[in-house]
Enzyme design. Structure first.
Site, PDB file in Angstrom:
ATOM      1  N   GLY A  16      49.928 -64.111 -52.840  1.00  0.00           N
ATOM      2  CA  GLY A  16      48.946 -65.017 -53.427  1.00  0.00           C
ATOM      3  C   GLY A  16      48.321 -64.487 -54.717  1.00  0.00           C
ATOM      4  CB  ILE A  17      44.883 -64.942 -56.025  1.00  0.00           C
ATOM      5  CG1 ILE A  17      44.913 -66.482 -56.036  1.00  0.00           C
ATOM      6  CG2 ILE A  17      44.044 -64.422 -57.187  1.00  0.00           C
ATOM      7  CD1 ILE A  17      43.574 -67.159 -55.755  1.00  0.00           C
ATOM      8  CB  ALA A  66      41.536 -59.059 -49.198  1.00  0.00           C
ATOM      9  N   GLY A  67      40.686 -62.139 -48.812  1.00  0.00           N
ATOM     10  CA  GLY A  67      39.730 -63.026 -48.157  1.00  0.00           C
ATOM     11  C   GLY A  67      40.424 -63.839 -47.093  1.00  0.00           C
ATOM     12  N   GLY A 126      33.785 -77.477 -42.451  1.00  0.00           N
ATOM     13  CA  GLY A 126      34.586 -76.446 -41.788  1.00  0.00           C
ATOM     14  C   GLY A 126      34.585 -75.100 -42.484  1.00  0.00           C
ATOM     15  CE1 TYR A 130      37.292 -68.238 -48.471  1.00  0.00           C
ATOM     16  CE2 TYR A 130      36.353 -70.194 -49.486  1.00  0.00           C
ATOM     17  CZ  TYR A 130      37.209 -69.116 -49.536  1.00  0.00           C
ATOM     18  OH  TYR A 130      37.972 -68.901 -50.663  1.00  0.00           O
ATOM     19  N   PRO A 160      37.766 -69.407 -58.155  1.00  0.00           N
ATOM     20  CG  PRO A 160      39.675 -68.249 -57.479  1.00  0.00           C
ATOM     21  CD  PRO A 160      38.174 -68.250 -57.332  1.00  0.00           C
ATOM     22  N   GLY A 161      39.156 -72.737 -58.084  1.00  0.00           N
ATOM     23  CA  GLY A 161      39.167 -74.005 -57.361  1.00  0.00           C
ATOM     24  C   GLY A 161      40.341 -73.933 -56.396  1.00  0.00           C
ATOM     25  CB  VAL A 163      44.820 -71.093 -56.441  1.00  0.00           C
ATOM     26  CG1 VAL A 163      45.973 -70.321 -57.062  1.00  0.00           C
ATOM     27  CG2 VAL A 163      43.584 -71.050 -57.341  1.00  0.00           C
TER      28      VAL A 163
HETATM   29  N1  LIG Z   1      43.936 -70.133 -52.894  1.00  0.00           N
HETATM   30  C1  LIG Z   1      42.846 -70.742 -53.287  1.00  0.00           C
HETATM   31  O1  LIG Z   1      42.860 -71.952 -53.572  1.00  0.00           O
HETATM   32  C2  LIG Z   1      41.558 -69.984 -53.427  1.00  0.00           C
HETATM   33  C3  LIG Z   1      40.445 -70.679 -53.931  1.00  0.00           C
HETATM   34  C4  LIG Z   1      39.241 -70.011 -54.084  1.00  0.00           C
HETATM   35  C5  LIG Z   1      39.160 -68.682 -53.744  1.00  0.00           C
HETATM   36  N2  LIG Z   1      40.242 -68.034 -53.252  1.00  0.00           N
HETATM   37  C6  LIG Z   1      40.082 -66.626 -52.893  1.00  0.00           C
HETATM   38  O2  LIG Z   1      41.089 -65.870 -53.516  1.00  0.00           O
HETATM   39  C7  LIG Z   1      41.379 -64.719 -52.716  1.00  0.00           C
HETATM   40  C8  LIG Z   1      42.887 -64.667 -52.477  1.00  0.00           C
HETATM   41  O3  LIG Z   1      43.255 -65.870 -51.819  1.00  0.00           O
HETATM   42  P1  LIG Z   1      44.779 -66.321 -51.662  1.00  0.00           P
HETATM   43  O4  LIG Z   1      44.775 -67.788 -51.767  1.00  0.00           O
HETATM   44  O5  LIG Z   1      45.679 -65.499 -52.524  1.00  0.00           O
HETATM   45  O6  LIG Z   1      44.989 -65.946 -50.111  1.00  0.00           O
HETATM   46  P2  LIG Z   1      46.287 -65.589 -49.272  1.00  0.00           P
HETATM   47  O7  LIG Z   1      47.516 -66.098 -49.914  1.00  0.00           O
HETATM   48  O8  LIG Z   1      45.963 -66.023 -47.877  1.00  0.00           O
HETATM   49  O9  LIG Z   1      46.282 -63.985 -49.322  1.00  0.00           O
HETATM   50  C9  LIG Z   1      45.191 -63.324 -48.751  1.00  0.00           C
HETATM   51  C10 LIG Z   1      45.333 -61.841 -49.001  1.00  0.00           C
HETATM   52  O10 LIG Z   1      44.207 -61.178 -48.372  1.00  0.00           O
HETATM   53  C11 LIG Z   1      44.715 -60.226 -47.432  1.00  0.00           C
HETATM   54  N3  LIG Z   1      43.827 -60.117 -46.288  1.00  0.00           N
HETATM   55  C12 LIG Z   1      43.252 -61.119 -45.582  1.00  0.00           C
HETATM   56  N4  LIG Z   1      42.549 -60.619 -44.569  1.00  0.00           N
HETATM   57  C13 LIG Z   1      42.684 -59.263 -44.626  1.00  0.00           C
HETATM   58  C14 LIG Z   1      42.190 -58.182 -43.842  1.00  0.00           C
HETATM   59  N5  LIG Z   1      41.440 -58.382 -42.753  1.00  0.00           N
HETATM   60  N6  LIG Z   1      42.502 -56.921 -44.219  1.00  0.00           N
HETATM   61  C15 LIG Z   1      43.283 -56.713 -45.298  1.00  0.00           C
HETATM   62  N7  LIG Z   1      43.796 -57.680 -46.073  1.00  0.00           N
HETATM   63  C16 LIG Z   1      43.489 -58.939 -45.729  1.00  0.00           C
HETATM   64  C17 LIG Z   1      46.082 -60.780 -47.013  1.00  0.00           C
HETATM   65  O11 LIG Z   1      46.850 -59.764 -46.453  1.00  0.00           O
HETATM   66  P3  LIG Z   1      48.076 -60.124 -45.440  1.00  0.00           P
HETATM   67  O12 LIG Z   1      49.268 -60.426 -46.316  1.00  0.00           O
HETATM   68  O13 LIG Z   1      48.233 -58.899 -44.612  1.00  0.00           O
HETATM   69  O14 LIG Z   1      47.655 -61.310 -44.624  1.00  0.00           O
HETATM   70  C18 LIG Z   1      46.595 -61.280 -48.369  1.00  0.00           C
HETATM   71  O15 LIG Z   1      47.051 -60.199 -49.141  1.00  0.00           O
HETATM   72  C19 LIG Z   1      40.566 -64.872 -51.434  1.00  0.00           C
HETATM   73  O16 LIG Z   1      39.383 -64.117 -51.522  1.00  0.00           O
HETATM   74  C20 LIG Z   1      40.238 -66.351 -51.409  1.00  0.00           C
HETATM   75  O17 LIG Z   1      39.041 -66.622 -50.700  1.00  0.00           O
HETATM   76  C21 LIG Z   1      41.435 -68.662 -53.078  1.00  0.00           C
END
Ligand SMILES: NC(=O)c1ccc[n+]([C@@H]2O[C@H](COP(=O)([O-])OP(=O)(O)OC[C@H]3O[C@@H](n4cnc5c(N)ncnc54)[C@H](OP(=O)(O)O)[C@@H]3O)[C@@H](O)[C@H]2O)c1
Length: 224
Positions: A16-17, A66-67, A126, A130, A160-161, A163
Site C-alpha cells: 500500500g501507501i 502503518a494503520g 463504523g 479509526y 489522504p482521502g 487511495v
Molecule cells: N488507503 C486509503 O484510502 C487511506 C486513506 C487515508 C489514510 N490511510 C492511511 O494510510 C496508511 C496506510 O494505509 P494503506 O491503505 O496503505 O493500508 P494497507 O494496504 O492495509 O497496509 C497497511 C500497512 O500497515 C501494516 N500494519 C497494520 N497493522 C500493523 C501492525 N499491528 N503491526 C505492524 N504493521 C501493521 C500492514 O502490515 P501487514 O502487511 O503485515 O498487514 C501494512 O504494511 C494507514 O495509516 C491508513 O490509515 C489510508
C-alpha cells in the site's frame, strides 16, 4: 537523490501507501528500514518502545504509516477493538516519536511524517476508533512540531482521502468505490504513489518551513 534524506524508518512498508513511500525514498538513494509486522507488531505498544530503544538508528526521516481500520458500528464495538485500533494507529506512533524525536533533535535535524486521514476531521459510519486515533495523531504531530522544532526537527501529518490499496478495497464494495470516485473533484481515487510524492517532500530537506500541519491529499473529496 533529490535531497539529503539518507536513512528513514517507514512503518507498514510491506504494501500500500507505505510500500510506495519506501520505494520512492529508496529510488532517491535513501536507506529505508521498514520493519515488518513479524519484527514490530504495532499493536503491542510496550514491545514497540523496547524495539525502538534497542535500535540505535538516528533516522533522517521517521514515517509513521502503518494503520488499521476495521469498520464496526459503535454499538458493536468491543473495548479490545477500540483499544487495538488506538494502539496501532496512535499509541505506537507516540512510542516511536518519543524515542526517535529526541535523537533527531540532539543531532539538530530530522523529519517526522505521520499518515493520518481525512477521517481525522470528518466522520464516517463504523470508523469510530479509526477517526479518533487519526484526530489524536494530528494533535500529537502539532505538539511534536512545537517541542522539536527549535532543534530543527519538522513534523507533519498527511491526510489522504480514498487511495487504491488493500485497505480501501477491503472496506468498500464496488458500488461504494464508484460513488466515492464520482463525488471526488478529480473523479477518481488516489494512488499510493501520489501520496508518496507528498510524503517524500515533507520527509526531505527540501521541506524547510512546513511543520505542525495536516496536509490533505484527497483529489478534492473534502472540497464540498
Ligand atoms: N488507503 C486509503 O484510502 C487511506 C486513506 C487515508 C489514510 N490511510 C492511511 O494510510 C496508511 C496506510 O494505509 P494503506 O491503505 O496503505 O493500508 P494497507 O494496504 O492495509 O497496509 C497497511 C500497512 O500497515 C501494516 N500494519 C497494520 N497493522 C500493523 C501492525 N499491528 N503491526 C505492524 N504493521 C501493521 C500492514 O502490515 P501487514 O502487511 O503485515 O498487514 C501494512 O504494511 C494507514 O495509516 C491508513 O490509515 C489510508
Amino acid at each position: 537523490m533529490n535531497d539529503d534524506t539518507r536513512t528513514a524508518i517507514v512503518t507498514g512498508g510491506s504494501r500500500g501507501i507505505g510500500a510506495a513511500i519506501a520505494k520512492r525514498l529508496e529510488g532517491d538513494g535513501c536507506t529505508v528500514r521498514r520493519p515488518l509486522r513479524e519484527e514490530l507488531d504495532l499493536s503491542d505498544v510496550s514491545a514497540v518502545r523496547v524495539w525502538a530503544e534497542s535500535d540505535d538508528t538516528v533516522p533522517d526521516a521517521l514515517v509513521l504509516n502503518a494503520g488499521e481500520n476495521i469498520p464496526t458500528p459503535l454499538e458493536e464495538m468491543t473495548t479490545e477493538h477500540w483499544q487495538r485500533t488506538l494502539d496501532v494507529n496512535l499509541n505506537s506512533c507516540f512510542e516511536l516519536i518519543r524515542v526517535y524525536g529526541p535523537r533527531m533533535a540532539a543531532r539538530g535535524r530530522g523529519r517526522i511524517v505521520a499518515i493520518s486521514s481525512f477521517l481525522s476531521f470528518r466522520g464516517r459510519v463504523g470508523r469510530g476508533p479509526y477517526s479518533a486515533s487519526k484526530a489524536a495523531l494530528d494533535a500529537l504531530i502539532r505538539v511534536a512540531a512545537l517541542e522539536y522544532g527549535p532543534s530543527g526537527v519538522l513534523a507533519n501529518a498527511v491526510c489522504p482521502g480514498f487511495v487504491m490499496t488493500d485497505l480501501t478495497l477491503q472496506n468498500n464494495d464496488e458500488a461504494t468505490l464508484a460513488h466515492l470516485a464520482s463525488t471526488t473533484a478529480l473523479r477518481r481515487l488516489g494512488t499510493p504513489e501520489e501520496v508518496a510524492e507528498l510524503v517524500v517532500f515533507l520527509a526531505g530537506d527540501r521541506n524547510t518551513y512546513v511543520t505542525g500541519q495536516t496536509l490533505v491529499i484527497d483529489g478534492g473529496y473534502t472540497c464540498q
